[in-house]
Design a protein around this motif. Structure first.
Motif, short mmCIF file in Angstrom:
data_model
loop_
_atom_site.label_atom_id
_atom_site.label_comp_id
_atom_site.label_asym_id
_atom_site.label_seq_id
_atom_site.Cartn_x
_atom_site.Cartn_y
_atom_site.Cartn_z
N ILE A 49 -47.72 7.91 8.37
CA ILE A 49 -48.92 7.10 8.63
C ILE A 49 -49.78 7.77 9.70
O ILE A 49 -51.02 7.76 9.61
CB ILE A 49 -48.51 5.68 9.05
N TRP A 50 -49.15 8.35 10.73
CA TRP A 50 -49.89 9.06 11.78
C TRP A 50 -50.73 10.18 11.17
O TRP A 50 -51.90 10.34 11.50
CB TRP A 50 -48.90 9.62 12.81
N SER A 57 -59.52 10.02 9.43
CA SER A 57 -60.57 9.91 10.46
C SER A 57 -61.25 11.23 10.74
O SER A 57 -62.13 11.29 11.61
CB SER A 57 -59.97 9.34 11.74
N THR A 58 -60.81 12.30 10.03
CA THR A 58 -61.38 13.67 10.16
C THR A 58 -61.17 14.25 11.55
O THR A 58 -61.88 15.17 11.96
CB THR A 58 -62.89 13.71 9.82
N ALA A 83 -60.59 9.80 3.13
CA ALA A 83 -61.53 10.07 4.21
C ALA A 83 -62.90 9.48 3.90
O ALA A 83 -63.57 8.92 4.78
CB ALA A 83 -61.64 11.58 4.43
N GLY A 84 -63.31 9.61 2.64
CA GLY A 84 -64.60 9.03 2.24
C GLY A 84 -64.60 7.52 2.35
O GLY A 84 -65.59 6.92 2.79
N PHE A 88 -66.95 5.09 4.74
CA PHE A 88 -67.67 3.95 4.18
C PHE A 88 -67.34 2.68 4.95
O PHE A 88 -68.21 1.85 5.23
CB PHE A 88 -67.31 3.79 2.70
N TYR A 89 -66.07 2.52 5.32
CA TYR A 89 -65.64 1.33 6.06
C TYR A 89 -66.31 1.25 7.43
O TYR A 89 -66.78 0.19 7.85
CB TYR A 89 -64.12 1.33 6.23
N MET A 90 -66.37 2.37 8.14
CA MET A 90 -66.98 2.38 9.45
C MET A 90 -68.48 2.07 9.37
O MET A 90 -69.03 1.36 10.21
CB MET A 90 -66.76 3.74 10.13
#
Length: 330
Positions: A49-50, A57-58, A83-84, A88-90
């Protein structure tokens, strides 16, 4: 609970929370998959998960990375989509925050707290009242209701604004009237007295129709409408025209008294001026009651008997059952 029930339960929440739940789910699944595919590189699910969070988060610390071909293949798919999706969420989160703040400023947001004060009408009197409450009772939540304003004039002060017609149930329901402690209805003095008082009555009936127990204070301009205000359920009536004319009359006979009265009222803090139950003083004279109260730093200045207020009566006046003592807490 089956999968369809879970989807239905999640769908009831705002879109931003749904997206957040989906992000957590994707990161957890990807972390678990990488742990299964490459147990040596990712010895536990937490490590997987880490890596998923850092990759999505790039940030890309590079401390761990897939080593096998299968692991790299999974990572490629995750980078392309995960990542995309995170980006989009942010963006959606930022957009939701901006829209929420805009709705709050425009008076479209519902008030959710309890034990608050609702002030109806934006004018110089309500403005001064709100500032005084904020100064002396900063813990008290205040809701301002007005239809003429386009934006909240006191947003920086923490006042919640509701834009709507005070004669409609929906407006007061949005202000959470059922959980309110006090409602102050001010008069719009830019209209005729009769028109203003009729609007006040309609607002009062709306408030009492939803929450009969809330304490209501109404400002009435025409003396003829005081009886109607009481019939409508007003707990306290402020006769603004009579109040101002009384001050004017006293100023004619005692020059400068109006300024002194304002200074006196401004000097008194909330709850300093008020009434006490006379049950413990029945049978005593006004003089004896005043002396006994003075020992407790309370100044007795009058007695209210029914609708009559006796200011500084004769020292021999007896306190009877049902009296209310007009006092100043020093």
């Amino acid at each position: 609970m089956n999968f369809r029930d879970v989807i239905y339960y999640i769908s009831r929440y705002p879109l931003i929370l749904q997206l957040g739940f989906l992000i957590v789910l994707i990161l957890s699944i990807m972390g678990f998959v990488m742990h299964l595919v490459e147990p040596e590189m990712f010895p536990n699910v937490f490590e997987g998960i880490w890596w998923a969070i850092v990759t999505a988060s790039t940030v890309g610390y590079g401390d761990v990375s897939p080593d096998t071909t299968l692991g790299k293949a999974f990572a490629m798919v995750f980078i392309m989509f995960g990542a995309g999706f995170m980006t989009f969420y942010m963006a959606k989160l930022a957009s939701s925050f901006v829209l929420s703040q805009g709705a709050l400023s425009r008076g479209e947001r519902r008030f959710e707290r309890q034990n608050h004060v609702i002030v109806v009408g934006w004018n110089s009197r309500s403005h001064h009242t709100i500032h005084y409450l904020l100064k002396h009772q900063p813990e008290r939540s205040i809701v301002l209701i007005d239809f003429s304003l386009q934006e909240n004039p006191l947003q920086k002060e923490g006042v919640h604004f509701i834009r709507g017609n005070p004669g409609e149930d929906a407006t007061f329901k949005k202000a959470n009237i059922k959980e309110a402690k006090t409602v102050l209805i001010t008069a719009d003095q830019y209209k005729s007295e009769l028109e203003v008082d009729m609007q006040t009555m309609l607002t009062l009936l709306t408030v009492k129709g939803i929450n009969p127990d809330v304490y209501t204070i109404v400002e009435i301009l025409s003396p003829e409408q005081i009886t109607n205000a009481r019939r409508a359920g007003a707990d306290e009536i402020i006769e603004s025209a009579h109040l101002i004319s009384t001050v004017m009359i006293n100023s004619v006979f005692s020059h400068g008294i109006s300024t002194t009265l304002l200074e006196m009222l401004a000097h008194l803090k909330p709850n300093q001026l008020g009434f006490l139950n006379a049950a413990g003083y029945v049978g005593e004279t006004f003089c004896d009651a005043a002396q006994r109260m003075n020992e407790d730093d309370i100044l007795l200045i009058g007695v209210k008997r029914g609708s009559e207020l006796m200011m500084n009566p004769s020292p021999s006046t007896s306190i009877v059952e049902g009296d209310r003592l007009f006092v100043i807490h020093t």
